[in-house]
Design an enzyme around this catalytic site. Structure first.
Site, mmCIF file in Angstrom:
data_model
loop_
_atom_site.group_PDB
_atom_site.id
_atom_site.type_symbol
_atom_site.label_atom_id
_atom_site.label_comp_id
_atom_site.label_asym_id
_atom_site.label_seq_id
_atom_site.Cartn_x
_atom_site.Cartn_y
_atom_site.Cartn_z
ATOM 1 N N LYS A 30 0.925 -1.315 0.158
ATOM 2 C CA LYS A 30 -0.083 -0.086 0.201
ATOM 3 C C LYS A 30 0.864 1.181 -0.075
ATOM 4 O O LYS A 30 0.559 2.260 -0.450
ATOM 5 C CB LYS A 30 -0.950 0.115 1.120
ATOM 6 C CG LYS A 30 -1.996 -1.079 1.246
ATOM 7 C CD LYS A 30 -2.963 -1.007 2.489
ATOM 8 C CE LYS A 30 -3.738 -2.357 2.649
ATOM 9 N NZ LYS A 30 -4.742 -2.450 1.784
ATOM 10 N N GLU A 82 -2.554 6.752 8.138
ATOM 11 C CA GLU A 82 -3.368 7.703 7.200
ATOM 12 C C GLU A 82 -4.239 8.538 7.916
ATOM 13 O O GLU A 82 -4.611 7.850 8.987
ATOM 14 C CB GLU A 82 -4.106 6.726 6.448
ATOM 15 C CG GLU A 82 -3.550 6.145 5.075
ATOM 16 C CD GLU A 82 -4.509 5.564 4.139
ATOM 17 O OE1 GLU A 82 -5.623 5.224 4.538
ATOM 18 O OE2 GLU A 82 -3.978 5.005 3.270
ATOM 19 N N HIS A 89 -14.164 -3.108 8.775
ATOM 20 C CA HIS A 89 -13.470 -3.228 7.436
ATOM 21 C C HIS A 89 -13.735 -4.302 6.283
ATOM 22 O O HIS A 89 -13.089 -4.545 5.389
ATOM 23 C CB HIS A 89 -11.912 -2.873 7.507
ATOM 24 C CG HIS A 89 -11.568 -1.894 8.493
ATOM 25 N ND1 HIS A 89 -12.043 -0.641 8.518
ATOM 26 C CD2 HIS A 89 -11.003 -2.109 9.708
ATOM 27 C CE1 HIS A 89 -11.527 0.118 9.626
ATOM 28 N NE2 HIS A 89 -11.032 -0.742 10.316
ATOM 29 N N ARG A 133 -6.904 -7.982 -9.174
ATOM 30 C CA ARG A 133 -7.503 -9.622 -9.349
ATOM 31 C C ARG A 133 -9.049 -9.169 -9.532
ATOM 32 O O ARG A 133 -9.579 -8.071 -9.515
ATOM 33 C CB ARG A 133 -7.225 -10.295 -8.022
ATOM 34 C CG ARG A 133 -7.613 -9.644 -6.908
ATOM 35 C CD ARG A 133 -7.584 -10.416 -5.686
ATOM 36 N NE ARG A 133 -7.770 -9.532 -4.431
ATOM 37 C CZ ARG A 133 -8.874 -9.111 -3.909
ATOM 38 N NH1 ARG A 133 -9.929 -9.194 -4.663
ATOM 39 N NH2 ARG A 133 -8.710 -8.422 -2.839
HETATM 40 P P1 ADP Z 1 -7.417 -3.981 3.020
HETATM 41 O O1 ADP Z 1 -6.671 -4.086 2.048
HETATM 42 O O2 ADP Z 1 -7.292 -4.581 4.206
HETATM 43 O O3 ADP Z 1 -9.198 -4.206 2.713
HETATM 44 P P2 ADP Z 1 -8.249 -1.340 2.746
HETATM 45 O O4 ADP Z 1 -7.111 -0.180 2.421
HETATM 46 O O5 ADP Z 1 -8.837 -1.747 1.301
HETATM 47 O O6 ADP Z 1 -7.695 -2.466 3.580
HETATM 48 O O7 ADP Z 1 -9.236 -0.704 3.629
HETATM 49 C C1 ADP Z 1 -10.333 -1.478 4.031
HETATM 50 C C2 ADP Z 1 -11.604 -0.505 4.473
HETATM 51 O O8 ADP Z 1 -11.014 0.336 5.639
HETATM 52 C C3 ADP Z 1 -12.106 0.671 3.796
HETATM 53 O O9 ADP Z 1 -13.183 -0.062 2.751
HETATM 54 C C4 ADP Z 1 -12.492 1.615 4.651
HETATM 55 O O10 ADP Z 1 -13.899 1.168 4.921
HETATM 56 C C5 ADP Z 1 -11.689 1.542 5.638
HETATM 57 N N1 ADP Z 1 -10.680 2.492 5.610
HETATM 58 C C6 ADP Z 1 -9.344 2.344 5.034
HETATM 59 N N2 ADP Z 1 -8.842 3.619 4.980
HETATM 60 C C7 ADP Z 1 -9.356 4.593 5.630
HETATM 61 C C8 ADP Z 1 -9.244 5.896 5.926
HETATM 62 N N3 ADP Z 1 -8.045 6.441 5.575
HETATM 63 N N4 ADP Z 1 -10.112 6.431 6.693
HETATM 64 C C9 ADP Z 1 -11.163 5.824 6.898
HETATM 65 N N5 ADP Z 1 -11.643 4.640 6.584
HETATM 66 C C10 ADP Z 1 -10.643 3.964 5.935
#
Ligand code: ADP
Length: 648
Positions: free
Chosen positions: A116, A200, A235, A297
């Site tokens: 990431k 973040e 999440h 994917r």
């Molecule tokens: P993973 O790869 O583990 O699924 P992601 O980066 O896709 O992680 O994030 C999963 C979820 O977490 C997102 O769909 C969102 O709901 C929440 N999320 C991610 N980043 C943020 C952020 N900066 N602020 C608030 N919620 C976040």
């Protein structure tokens, strides 16, 4: 086109890929572990190869065995599905080195987006908006904590190798940062073997909106519009939909442009998803969305895109991997109606979504048609094992409007009957009918905010209990022909009790008596209730030791009591805290002799790759506690303690 492909996956996604391959005249090879020997994907494929023991590390993650299986069976290409080896660039290299085709992007694309932090740096350069935060190299706690202060709380710690919400922690204030960091790193290390994190800005009232992109080897990249996956719990996506509710043409143009730009920046070939986080505090605004990550994917929720675009994404994957051009250009792709996908999981929503296992003794899905797909990898009698993800099926529905699609989703959930394991059907139906969700006011915090309301378990009605009683007896209560009252027609007289049945539900014991009336109705009495049940008024299922009664999307399971077994369980249960499911004791926070208070964290149990904190149900002194690193099964005693009164 290939004549034969191997699917390096299992369950519903393997079945999904086999269906499209078959439609295209492509033969399929399944691979399977010990636990999956008799599973649906194995039965569906033209050929199947056993690749090892049940744990994924000994089967579905062993690249060499999978490649050997492909070579052995003469498959020309490997489809990885999602999860497992789907985003492993080393696997792609190995597949290609063996002279096979990987049905997915290049190893270079996966590497570029795999971590990431690096992906965010790359996207920043390509002019795609990214979430503000720290995605540098430094990992010392002082650096990360300082960066968190600069970003401003709340912040989100994320595993750079993360996926599936693992290794992620929201932190509200600096005091809890060190502990959250340690937990995120521990989870990341265990799940990905990489404990590096990024920090973040936590976006408030966030919506998760992602764009499906597709590229070919001729330099074309298109998007297939967006999916909204804001309905999440910890999440993890729960119900997904397409298009996103409240989407405006300007916002859609800005998001899909950014997504195509992101894919072009890495010369992307194949199916991919660009995930954005959106600040929806003031609706959807083109300057309030940021790149989170790219999934290189096919996604679990890809069917909602297929429903609104009419495109078979797996067919496109096969065509593009075989060197063909994208079957459609951008202006040939449009949105038709609205689609939802609900993920049916073996989990107990009333116990904070504890993953469940079990044998699916009774399994009924609504019949499929053009606007209803049941994506599953299990059949009646199959088991949900502790080795894999406990998803049972995805219900995918389409409607002309969001409202009609949502009504179709609720109807599909109500027609689903599953017994033998705890399933989240009722929770999904509650979410589908939640007023905010129904109005399209989705955001990622919605489920957590309304969890108690959405997971409220109604008590079974007297009619449900009566149905359970009737089902438990297998409806073989014979009317007494010798009873003179029976001769009086139309008089609903009941005889003296003919049969006694004992059921239990949690702590409740139900002792019921049954008798059959002249008209065929059954009189069931228990407690203060006296119910007259017409046969088959509610759907129910009898399975070993239990009865499950279905009513709408709700179900109630009763144990058909064996009084002797109950006594034994009560003795064994004295003073012990038992593992609610198989897992690994990760961390032990107390030692024997220690005084604990009700609600105190005793240990952390890792199961299904998630951490569950086991807390003290009452005050007491620890007598015995499981050891860190111990592998426990369902019911193993984790802790024993003497209650406070007895000890003091
Ligand atoms: P993973 O790869 O583990 O699924 P992601 O980066 O896709 O992680 O994030 C999963 C979820 O977490 C997102 O769909 C969102 O709901 C929440 N999320 C991610 N980043 C943020 C952020 N900066 N602020 C608030 N919620 C976040």
């Amino acid at each position: 086109m290939f004549s034969k492909i191997l699917i390096a996956n299992r369950s519903e996604i393997a079945c999904r890929i086999i269906r499209t391959a078959r439609k295209m005249g492509v033969a399929t090879v399944a691979v399977y572990s010990d636990a999956d020997a008799r599973s649906m994907h194995v039965a569906m494929a033209d050929e199947a190869v056993h690749i090892g023991a049940s744990p994924v590390g000994e089967s579905y993650l062993v690249a060499e065995r999978i490649i050997d299986a492909a070579l052995q069976t003469g498959a020309q290409a490997i489809h990885p599905g999602y999860g497992f080896l789907s985003e492993n660039p080393d696997f792609v290299d190995m597949v290609e080195a063996a002279g096979l085709v990987f049905i997915g992007p290049s190893a270079a694309s996966i590497r570029a987006m795999g971590l990431k932090d690096a992906a965010k740096r790359l996207m920043e350069k390509a002019g795609v908006p990214v979430v503000p935060g720290y995605h540098g190299e430094g990992q010392e706690i002082v650096i990360l904590a300082t960066k968190a202060n600069e970003i401003g709380y709340p912040v989100l710690i994320k595993a750079r190798a993360g996926g599936g919400g693992k290794g992620m922690r929201k932190v509200d204030d600096p005091a809890t940062f060190p502990e959250a960091l340690a937990a995120a790193k521990r989870e990341a290390k265990a799940a990905f073997g990489d404990d590096r994190v990024l920090v973040e800005k936590y976006v408030e009232t966030p919506r998760h909106i992602e764009v499906q992109v597709f590229g070919d080897s001729h330099g074309n990249v298109v998007h297939l519009f967006e999916r909204d996956c804001s309905a999440q719990r910890r999440h993890q996506k729960v119900i997904e939909e397409a298009p996103a509710p409240g989407m405006s043409p300007e916002m859609r143009a800005a998001m899909t442009d950014a997504a195509v730009k992101a894919a072009e920046a890495i010369s992307y070939c194949g199916a991919g998803t660009i995930e954005f986080i959106v600040d929806a505090t003031e609706g959807l605004r083109p300057d309030r969305f940021w790149f989170m990550e790219m999934n290189t994917r096919l996604q679990v929720e890809h069917p909602v895109t297929e429903m609104i675009t009419g495109v078979d994404l797996v067919e496109w994957q096969l065509r593009v991997a075989a060197g063909e051009r994208l079957p459609k250009l951008q202006d040939e792709i449009s949105i038709n109606g609205h689609a939802f996908e609900a993920r049916l999981y073996a989990e107990d929503a009333t116990r904070d979504f504890l993953p469940a296992i079990g044998t699916l003794h009774h399994l009924r899905f609504p019949p499929e048609n053009v606007s209803l797909r049941v994506e599953t990898g299990v059949r009646e009698g199959d088991s949900v094992s502790p080795f894999y993800d406990p998803m049972i099926a995805k219900l995918v529905v389409h409607g002309d409007s969001r409202a009609s699609a949502l009504a179709a989703l609720t109807a599909a959930l109500e027609e689903t009957e599953i017994a033998g394991s705890v399933v989240n059907t009722q929770f999904l139906a509650a979410l589908a009918s939640d007023e905010d969700f129904a109005a399209g006011n989705v955001e990622t915090g919605l489920i957590a905010r309304k969890q108690s309301q959405l997971t409220r378990q109604q008590e079974p009605t007297a009619a449900m209990v009566a149905t359970a009683v009737l089902t438990a007896t297998d409806r073989i209560v014979e009317p007494d022909a010798a009873d003179p009252w029976l001769a009086i027609s139309g008089y609903a007289h009941f005889h003296a009790p003919k049969k006694m049945v004992m059921l239990s539900r949690g702590e409740d014991m139900i002792v019921a008596r049954l008798a059959v009336a002249a008209n065929g109705n059954t009189n069931v009495s228990f407690g203060d209730e006296r119910q007259i049940v017409a046969p088959a008024r509610l759907n129910s299922a009898r399975w070993p030791g239990h009865v499950t009664v279905f009513s709408g999307a709700a179900s109630h399971t009763f144990a058909v009591a064996d009084p002797f077994a109950a006594v034994e369980a009560a003795i064994a249960g004295g003073g012990g805290l038992r593992a609610p499911m198989p897992g690994l004791v990760k961390l032990v926070r107390v030692s024997p002799g220690e005084k604990v208070v009700k609600g105190q964290a005793l240990l952390v149990l890792e199961a299904m790759k998630m951490e569950h904190t086991i807390i003290a149900p009452h005050d007491g002194i620890i007598e015995e506690i499981a050891e860190a690193g111990a592998q426990v099964t369902d019911g193993t005693v984790l802790a024993r303690f003497v209650e406070q009164e007895a000890a003091s």
